[in-house]
Design a protein around this motif. Structure first.
Motif, short mmCIF file in Angstrom:
data_model
loop_
_atom_site.label_atom_id
_atom_site.label_comp_id
_atom_site.label_asym_id
_atom_site.label_seq_id
_atom_site.Cartn_x
_atom_site.Cartn_y
_atom_site.Cartn_z
N ALA A 47 13.65 -52.71 27.20
CA ALA A 47 14.89 -52.33 27.89
C ALA A 47 15.71 -51.44 26.96
CB ALA A 47 15.69 -53.57 28.27
N ARG A 48 16.30 -50.43 27.51
CA ARG A 48 17.14 -49.51 26.75
C ARG A 48 18.60 -49.91 26.98
NH1 ARG A 48 15.21 -45.06 28.75
NH2 ARG A 48 13.79 -44.68 27.04
N LEU A 49 19.31 -50.19 25.90
CA LEU A 49 20.74 -50.49 25.98
C LEU A 49 21.48 -49.23 25.57
CD1 LEU A 49 20.91 -54.03 24.35
CD2 LEU A 49 20.45 -53.41 26.71
N VAL A 50 22.13 -48.59 26.52
CA VAL A 50 22.79 -47.31 26.30
C VAL A 50 24.29 -47.55 26.11
CG1 VAL A 50 23.22 -45.03 27.28
CG2 VAL A 50 21.06 -46.21 27.77
N HIS A 51 24.87 -46.89 25.09
CA HIS A 51 26.31 -46.97 24.86
C HIS A 51 26.79 -45.61 24.40
CE1 HIS A 51 25.52 -47.31 20.51
NE2 HIS A 51 24.53 -48.10 20.86
N ASP A 52 28.09 -45.46 24.21
CA ASP A 52 28.67 -44.15 23.90
C ASP A 52 28.14 -43.53 22.61
OD1 ASP A 52 30.12 -44.23 26.22
OD2 ASP A 52 31.97 -44.92 25.27
N ASP A 53 27.75 -44.35 21.66
CA ASP A 53 27.26 -43.85 20.37
C ASP A 53 25.74 -43.73 20.29
OD1 ASP A 53 29.84 -43.67 19.52
OD2 ASP A 53 29.77 -45.42 18.21
#
Length: 145
Positions: A47-53
């Motif tokens: 699973a890819r956890l995407v955030h602003d950084d």
């Protein structure tokens, strides 16, 4: 690969294990350790956890079957009957040792027993993941019969 958008930048360091929604997840580093112990009772999905950084790769895991390997009488469980006619084995809090039937567990390293809340791990796996456990976390030891 599933993607999850995080509402804010995760704290550093991001934990090695946790739950997002209903999905139990482990970090890629912890997955590299636990996957050596993987058997046919456990599946992992990236699973890819995407955030602003940026993004992190984590692994969702799920158990395919549950066991009933606790020796209820030796572990201090009592068969409790409920008003609706159902019954269940209930373990008193004052007896901390859980006894497991080795012939039932076999060579598994991960499993969930219907009589114990939480995941059960082999000694080998518990030792391997110890560096990833949150500070102050202790694993409870079970005995074999």
């Amino acid at each position: 690969m599933s993607s999850f958008r995080l509402k804010k930048v995760p704290a550093k360091p991001f934990p090695a294990m946790g739950v997002i929604g209903v999905y139990p997840m482990v970090s890629d580093a912890l997955y590299q350790v636990t996957s050596r112990f993987q058997d046919d009772n456990l599946q992992f999905f990236p699973a890819r956890l995407v955030h602003d950084d940026g993004e992190l790769i984590y692994w969702i895991h799920r158990y395919l079957r549950y066991s009933n390997c606790v020796d209820h009488e030796r572990s201090g469980y009592a068969l409790t009957n409920y008003l609706d006619g159902k019954s269940a084995w209930v373990r008193p809090r004052e007896k901390p040792t859980v006894y497991l039937r080795k012939d039932c567990v076999g060579e598994r390293h991960f499993w969930i027993d219907v009589s114990v809340q939480g995941t059960l791990l082999s000694d080998e796996l518990g030792t391997a993941i110890a560096p990833f456990l949150p500070k102050g976390t202790a694993l409870q030891r079970a005995e074999w019969v």
